[in-house]
Design a protein around this motif. Sequence first.
Motif, PDB file in Angstrom:
ATOM      1  N   GLU A 243      50.316 -14.029  40.910  1.00 35.88           N
ATOM      2  CA  GLU A 243      49.028 -13.826  41.580  1.00 35.88           C
ATOM      3  C   GLU A 243      48.213 -15.119  41.545  1.00 35.88           C
ATOM      4  OE1 GLU A 243      47.912 -11.051  43.105  1.00 35.88           O
ATOM      5  OE2 GLU A 243      49.795 -10.004  42.734  1.00 35.88           O
ATOM      6  N   PHE A 244      48.213 -15.796  40.406  1.00 30.34           N
ATOM      7  CA  PHE A 244      47.481 -17.056  40.295  1.00 30.34           C
ATOM      8  C   PHE A 244      48.099 -18.122  41.202  1.00 30.34           C
ATOM      9  CE2 PHE A 244      45.458 -15.313  36.540  1.00 30.34           C
ATOM     10  CZ  PHE A 244      44.223 -15.953  36.545  1.00 30.34           C
ATOM     11  N   TYR A 245      49.427 -18.139  41.243  1.00 33.85           N
ATOM     12  CA  TYR A 245      50.104 -19.138  42.082  1.00 33.85           C
ATOM     13  C   TYR A 245      49.744 -18.942  43.559  1.00 33.85           C
ATOM     14  CZ  TYR A 245      53.839 -21.554  44.547  1.00 33.85           C
ATOM     15  OH  TYR A 245      54.540 -22.355  45.410  1.00 33.85           O
ATOM     16  N   GLY A 292      39.505 -10.816  38.551  1.00 30.36           N
ATOM     17  CA  GLY A 292      40.293  -9.996  39.471  1.00 30.36           C
ATOM     18  C   GLY A 292      41.786 -10.080  39.253  1.00 30.36           C
ATOM     19  N   MET A 293      42.277 -11.252  38.819  1.00 28.30           N
ATOM     20  CA  MET A 293      43.727 -11.428  38.724  1.00 28.30           C
ATOM     21  C   MET A 293      44.264 -11.294  37.309  1.00 28.30           C
ATOM     22  SD  MET A 293      44.491 -14.570  41.366  1.00 28.30           S
ATOM     23  CE  MET A 293      43.405 -15.707  40.502  1.00 28.30           C
ATOM     24  N   LEU A 294      43.414 -11.450  36.315  1.00 29.65           N
ATOM     25  CA  LEU A 294      43.891 -11.416  34.934  1.00 29.65           C
ATOM     26  C   LEU A 294      43.333 -10.215  34.162  1.00 29.65           C
ATOM     27  CD1 LEU A 294      45.372 -12.716  32.537  1.00 29.65           C
ATOM     28  CD2 LEU A 294      43.303 -14.068  32.105  1.00 29.65           C
ATOM     29  N   SER A 345      36.164 -11.229  42.626  1.00 34.93           N
ATOM     30  CA  SER A 345      36.852 -10.358  41.667  1.00 34.93           C
ATOM     31  C   SER A 345      37.233  -9.031  42.317  1.00 34.93           C
ATOM     32  CB  SER A 345      35.939 -10.109  40.460  1.00 34.93           C
ATOM     33  OG  SER A 345      36.538  -9.183  39.580  1.00 34.93           O
ATOM     34  N   SER A 346      36.321  -8.473  43.081  1.00 36.17           N
ATOM     35  CA  SER A 346      36.597  -7.201  43.752  1.00 36.17           C
ATOM     36  C   SER A 346      37.769  -7.327  44.715  1.00 36.17           C
ATOM     37  CB  SER A 346      35.340  -6.750  44.507  1.00 36.17           C
ATOM     38  OG  SER A 346      35.612  -5.589  45.259  1.00 36.17           O
ATOM     39  N   HIS A 347      37.778  -8.421  45.477  1.00 33.83           N
ATOM     40  CA  HIS A 347      38.847  -8.603  46.471  1.00 33.83           C
ATOM     41  C   HIS A 347      40.215  -8.806  45.804  1.00 33.83           C
ATOM     42  CE1 HIS A 347      40.654  -9.679  50.293  1.00 33.83           C
ATOM     43  NE2 HIS A 347      41.219 -10.704  49.676  1.00 33.83           N
TER      44      HIS A 347
END
Length: 394
Positions: A243-245, A292-294, A345-347
């Motif tokens: 997700e981070f990538y 949002g991703m972590l 974060s929501s998205h």
Amino acid sequence: MAGTKSGREEKDFSEGSVIELAEVQTAAAPQEVCCGGAPPPKTNPLERPGYTLKPFVRAFIKDSRSDVALVKTELDFSDHIGALLARLGINRDEYRIAPGLYGVGYPGQGSPVIVTANYKLTFDFVRRELAGLDCWILVLDTCGINVWCAAGKRTFSTEEIVYRIKETGLSERVNHRRVIVPQLGASGIAAHEVRKRCGFRVVYGPVKAVALKAFLENDMQATEKMRTVTFTFGERFELIPVEFYLFGRKVWWIFPLLFIISGFSPDIFSPLQGWQRGILVSSAALWGGVCGMLIVPLLLPWIPGRAFSLKGALLAMATTPAFVLVADLQVLETTALVLVFTSISSHLAMNFTGSTPYTSPSGVEKEMKRALPLQGLALAAGIVMWLAAPFVNI
């Protein structure tokens, strides 16, 4: 037991032969060299122009029909490195194998047929769990996507499985008419259509490849545990790096832009202000990404709300007091940054929906229709406030 223990002597290969790559003799390279050491061995004689002999191939079944590659069930160093890079999102789109028919052990006419995707990570899981058995593996062309996602994208589909069964001549390789499809691929397969169009019956297997051997030993009867989809802390954590990538690859260009727009002031443009305010707004954007991703994936079961977009927004807003204390800004700037990281974060939390077993494609679509306008509006409002802040003293 459907998948018999591996043993070449028990199988009928009267119509062809198995060529073990380890037993193939290569011509000795010349020993006299003009410089350096002796050259490496010559190319394996089974190599063909335009084709690459993959390291996971152990042998070939060669007969009057098309050759079938027999694959190893032990993963080597390159498999583990490839898996790590795929987990990180690096070269993930190209981490695939050629679709078609493969085998493990010494498959015969009575051996079970396991259907899977041509995503290399998925294929590796399947072949590893079939160690000691004789099975066929029918690999569908899912465009290098795992079974679950491919079923949602309709690349793991009725059309594809029917095509591969016919294209590989499976009906000539086995004396039964049964293929084992992973349960997570069920949404892409219409079993009655498969039987109607090619005569093969679809048997839905376990959720995870690790249960394949037990499933075969249990006469292809899945227990409740085999049918249960889990989404543990560790399983959620595995999905985070990619997700981070993907986030970084898609939006890296936004950060230089944030530094530029942060420099506009009553003095037209201030590089120093651009640097100082650019760090603040970039930090807000990154914090929204971290939330949002972590944090949302890791704390998923414990964050209130059903909608992922709501979970992301709630988590971000919960951190607002700490952000206000650290940033120590004017009200308008603080409001702008809170809107920026909350909308991000929501998205991104909503984007994680597709990686979970919690919602259906229709549920994801419904949530997106509701949340996207609000997220876009909040982000736009935050950017406008951030641009206006140097011109108003609020």
